[in-house]
Design a protein around this motif. Sequence first.
Motif, PDB file in Angstrom:
ATOM      1  N   TRP A 752       0.725  -1.315   0.120  1.00  0.00           N
ATOM      2  CA  TRP A 752       0.294   0.277  -0.006  1.00  0.00           C
ATOM      3  C   TRP A 752       1.309   1.443  -0.084  1.00  0.00           C
ATOM      4  N   GLU A 753       1.752   1.419   1.017  1.00  0.00           N
ATOM      5  CA  GLU A 753       2.547   2.596   0.606  1.00  0.00           C
ATOM      6  C   GLU A 753       3.094   2.860  -0.302  1.00  0.00           C
ATOM      7  N   GLU A 754       3.849   1.676  -0.937  1.00  0.00           N
ATOM      8  CA  GLU A 754       4.294   1.612  -2.651  1.00  0.00           C
ATOM      9  C   GLU A 754       3.243   2.307  -3.328  1.00  0.00           C
ATOM     10  N   ALA A 755       2.441   1.540  -3.589  1.00  0.00           N
ATOM     11  CA  ALA A 755       1.557   2.246  -4.339  1.00  0.00           C
ATOM     12  C   ALA A 755       0.771   3.507  -4.525  1.00  0.00           C
ATOM     13  N   GLY A 756       0.702   4.539  -2.903  1.00  0.00           N
ATOM     14  CA  GLY A 756       0.888   5.219  -2.787  1.00  0.00           C
ATOM     15  C   GLY A 756       2.236   6.439  -3.446  1.00  0.00           C
ATOM     16  N   TYR A 757       3.043   5.247  -3.607  1.00  0.00           N
ATOM     17  CA  TYR A 757       4.424   6.594  -4.069  1.00  0.00           C
ATOM     18  C   TYR A 757       4.253   6.924  -5.370  1.00  0.00           C
ATOM     19  N   LEU A 758       4.242   5.578  -6.092  1.00  0.00           N
ATOM     20  CA  LEU A 758       3.785   5.358  -6.905  1.00  0.00           C
ATOM     21  C   LEU A 758       3.288   6.560  -7.804  1.00  0.00           C
ATOM     22  N   LYS A 759       1.719   6.175  -7.237  1.00  0.00           N
ATOM     23  CA  LYS A 759       1.102   7.464  -7.637  1.00  0.00           C
ATOM     24  C   LYS A 759       1.214   8.728  -7.180  1.00  0.00           C
ATOM     25  N   MET A 760       1.749   8.908  -6.650  1.00  0.00           N
ATOM     26  CA  MET A 760       2.577  10.823  -5.911  1.00  0.00           C
ATOM     27  C   MET A 760       3.850  11.261  -7.216  1.00  0.00           C
ATOM     28  N   ALA A 761       4.058  10.116  -7.910  1.00  0.00           N
ATOM     29  CA  ALA A 761       5.596  10.160  -8.252  1.00  0.00           C
ATOM     30  C   ALA A 761       4.917  10.420 -10.196  1.00  0.00           C
ATOM     31  N   GLU A 762       3.845   9.651 -10.618  1.00  0.00           N
ATOM     32  CA  GLU A 762       2.702  10.096 -11.637  1.00  0.00           C
ATOM     33  C   GLU A 762       2.275  11.410 -11.791  1.00  0.00           C
ATOM     34  N   GLU A 763       2.060  12.086 -10.916  1.00  0.00           N
ATOM     35  CA  GLU A 763       1.705  13.170 -10.172  1.00  0.00           C
ATOM     36  C   GLU A 763       2.055  14.533 -10.778  1.00  0.00           C
ATOM     37  N   PHE A 764       3.384  14.330  -9.768  1.00  0.00           N
ATOM     38  CA  PHE A 764       4.705  14.693 -10.166  1.00  0.00           C
ATOM     39  C   PHE A 764       4.715  14.751 -11.980  1.00  0.00           C
ATOM     40  N   ARG A 765       4.736  14.149 -12.313  1.00  0.00           N
ATOM     41  CA  ARG A 765       5.597  13.689 -13.971  1.00  0.00           C
ATOM     42  C   ARG A 765       4.328  14.457 -14.352  1.00  0.00           C
ATOM     43  N   LEU A 766       2.751  14.272 -14.626  1.00  0.00           N
ATOM     44  CA  LEU A 766       1.629  14.709 -15.311  1.00  0.00           C
ATOM     45  C   LEU A 766       2.396  16.380 -14.987  1.00  0.00           C
ATOM     46  N   LEU A 767       2.252  17.178 -13.783  1.00  0.00           N
ATOM     47  CA  LEU A 767       2.125  18.207 -13.745  1.00  0.00           C
ATOM     48  C   LEU A 767       3.793  18.305 -14.628  1.00  0.00           C
ATOM     49  N   TYR A 768       4.942  18.264 -14.419  1.00  0.00           N
ATOM     50  CA  TYR A 768       5.867  18.351 -15.693  1.00  0.00           C
ATOM     51  C   TYR A 768       5.519  18.209 -17.029  1.00  0.00           C
ATOM     52  N   VAL A 769       4.564  17.656 -17.445  1.00  0.00           N
ATOM     53  CA  VAL A 769       4.205  17.289 -18.561  1.00  0.00           C
ATOM     54  C   VAL A 769       3.184  18.454 -19.190  1.00  0.00           C
ATOM     55  N   ALA A 770       2.591  18.900 -17.758  1.00  0.00           N
ATOM     56  CA  ALA A 770       1.458  20.550 -18.003  1.00  0.00           C
ATOM     57  C   ALA A 770       2.252  21.494 -18.032  1.00  0.00           C
ATOM     58  N   MET A 771       3.202  22.235 -17.685  1.00  0.00           N
ATOM     59  CA  MET A 771       4.556  23.552 -17.688  1.00  0.00           C
ATOM     60  C   MET A 771       5.197  22.708 -18.944  1.00  0.00           C
ATOM     61  N   THR A 772       5.581  22.371 -19.391  1.00  0.00           N
ATOM     62  CA  THR A 772       6.251  21.982 -20.599  1.00  0.00           C
ATOM     63  C   THR A 772       5.073  22.099 -22.186  1.00  0.00           C
ATOM     64  N   ARG A 773       4.289  22.930 -21.656  1.00  0.00           N
ATOM     65  CA  ARG A 773       3.042  22.785 -22.891  1.00  0.00           C
ATOM     66  C   ARG A 773       3.455  23.900 -23.137  1.00  0.00           C
ATOM     67  N   ALA A 774       3.579  25.064 -22.659  1.00  0.00           N
ATOM     68  CA  ALA A 774       4.133  26.456 -22.426  1.00  0.00           C
ATOM     69  C   ALA A 774       5.096  26.835 -23.144  1.00  0.00           C
ATOM     70  N   LYS A 775       5.567  27.750 -24.508  1.00  0.00           N
ATOM     71  CA  LYS A 775       6.108  28.468 -25.249  1.00  0.00           C
ATOM     72  C   LYS A 775       6.618  29.641 -24.646  1.00  0.00           C
ATOM     73  N   ARG A 776       5.058  30.877 -24.245  1.00  0.00           N
ATOM     74  CA  ARG A 776       5.691  31.753 -23.772  1.00  0.00           C
ATOM     75  C   ARG A 776       5.494  31.895 -22.303  1.00  0.00           C
TER      76      ARG A 776
END
Length: 816
Positions: A752-776
């Motif tokens: 359960w602890e590992e599942a929580g870590y995996l979920k948080m890791a993906e959410e951080f990657r998702l934010l990274y993807v969202a940020m890198t959509r911006a040009k200006r």
Amino acid sequence: MTDDFDDNFTPPSADIKTNSTDTENSLSIVALRKQTIQKIRFNLRPGQQQMADWQGGPLGVSAVPGAGKSYGLATAAALAIARYQLHSYYQLIVVTFTRSAAINIRVKIRKCLEELSLPKGSFEGSFVVHTLHGLALSIALRHPELSGLDLENSNLILPTPSNKITRSCVENWIANNPRHYQFLIEGSQFDGEETERLRRQSVLRTEVLPQLAWKAIQQAKSSGLKPEDLWQLRERENDNYQVLTIAASLYQKYQEILRERQLIDYDEMILAALRVLQNEGARKMWQKQVFAVFEDEAQDSTPLQTKLLEILATSTENNDSNLDFHSLTQEQKLSKLSYLNLMRVGDPNQAINSTFTPADPIDFRRFCEDCEELEKLAVMQQAGRSCQIIIDAANFVLKWVNNSKLAGKEKPFRDQNIHPVEVKESGNNNNPVKAKESENNNNPPATGNGLEIYEPRDIYQTLELMGKRIINLFKENPEGKFAVLVRENKQGKFIADTFSNPGKYGVEIDLEKYGIKIHDVSQGARHSQIPAEILALIQFIDRPHSPDYLKSALKVLGDRRLIPQEDYNSFASQLEQFLYPGPLDPYQSEKVRKCRDFCRSLLRAKSELPLFQLISFLALALNYEQSDLATADKLAERVAKQIAGNSSMNAMLEVLSEIVNSERFESVEVEENAEEYYTRPQQLTIITMHKSKGLDWDFVFLPFLHENIIPGNLRVLPQANFLGDFDLAEVARAQIRASLQGEDLPDISKAWEEAGYLKMAEEFRLLYVAMTRAKRLLWMSAAKLAPFTWNKPENLQAQKPSPVLSALKDEFRKRK
């Protein structure tokens, strides 16, 4: 490798099948097109050049966002086709994640081939572009006697926890395992009270066990595990609930039901192709026909899909249908890898699909590490999409998250910073070709500071600030491209609803006044909404005197903006008077008459049209766009197939109800360029972070970045907490993942602890993807007051900003 690499061309190192005549012809073609190839190669970025220089063997390509990996892959494909004179009996196979991506890559390869001035028709059939499932299906259908796949008599399904098949598996397990079921009912504590017993039985039957079945089967099957493999894992279990034992039993029954009812899921397509390739003759035939395999978006592949590509890419001298890399030593793994003519391109830092699929980012990351040991890794670090401060912000997030250890021992990101594009001024003496110097090849300038971070009073002030900024930017940049990226569709609906109705919630923002169209992508990207809409209308047509069915039909028509927004409850309460008013009934306004006439036109269809045309007619009546019409046609075909021999309205309603209540009916993707569809000027695109991947805009807005969403945490539903403070489905996924990685099987608490870590890791990657959509410009915010759940956006409470947002704000305040 120097720019005159083509003069020193040698046959590829990993058994690319060429003879002396082929080599001479290839050398001749290279000589004739040397200048064009030099020009193409010179204008590529360093990582793209490594792809273009590929001459056989494995190649891992790890690319940052905006690095041009798809263009690099298409260019490498075109150059390989030209060098090796590929043809329909000796093909390059290119695979990617979605049908729209496959279409785009196919166009790019053809364009590059045309630049090489190859004789017209000389490259026809030299390459094919597939989705992974499309590739598997083509192999399986070519050898039906080996694959066992019969699409004529089988139905493709996308199971969900509420699917009838899943429910059957659960009921079967309960019937055959009464003592184990009783143990689950008693949970961590039970006083024997009968009402509580019945409640727990209901929760187990309808929620806990269906979720366990769905997630565990998906994880195991996509990883190449069979039910018997899960049975073997139970010997390593050390938890009282024996989660994997339950999962193995559910999985076994699921497979039995698929066979009995002639049903297939998407993993069955991959398995069918693998059954074909287990046959030595068929395997050799395919390996002789396949020149090499190039894969885009490799971070999203499951182990089962990767195995299929590895077999096809294996040289004939080492053809082995059982490429199980997990069971090999590192030395054996590298030896087998060196015989693969396989280019895999992706970004492990943009792996954001494990929420929906069993794809694990660690698999592609390890492939890159193995390629690095073989000196076969290309790293694409230069990206021309974003201005410098947005690049700095994305790099900061990557480093901060990895160092924070919020996601446990496994780093969410590969240490891979984004760098701006290095401008090439001109060629050298050996290569007089000048680079194309244009703004498109360089990083854009920032608008304002380029990065803006806010902490508004509440979500309504968030929209006020965001709306005013959009209007001001639009006045200065009327051809600019704008997007609001949200974590979930409910947030997008709230934004679209507020901006579409100025004054609502006190937000006085009127974007349409300035010519800005609001495009809420969630309204068009509907998995199961089309079957639900069609079902609602047919239920009304079948029983027009049902107030509930009339109200449901009116709601569909209203949501589609086909009839005026009215109080539909009043229509349903006086149904006869609404549909067929008499001379003594009250006068109906023009708006009411529009609603009435639309409903009556639907009722006429029942008597005027044959049953098999009804769904297509309703799709036209609902004014669907092209992709939705194609989805409706797909639905009509599915229904017609299932009611063949019993063609009646009742049979149709039964099938539609089952699809709506129990499946994720897959829509037909738009074949137009997604980039044009979602990035039109004079349009504010409201889209989820997941859906935004692969796209970019000049101005990107990221509201509602709160700690309970990014990174958030896994939650146990209150009704299921009698089992303990964990979710059995997520525990099973974590245990299966550990077994695949060769790790010890964790107990429930650790899993359960590992599942929580995996979920948080993906959410951080998702934010990274969202940020890198911006040009200006990148605009980010987290309101002090926000809803805990977006099911009720009006219920505001104090919310903390995402920890990474606070860190970003502190870091870039220092830089000012």
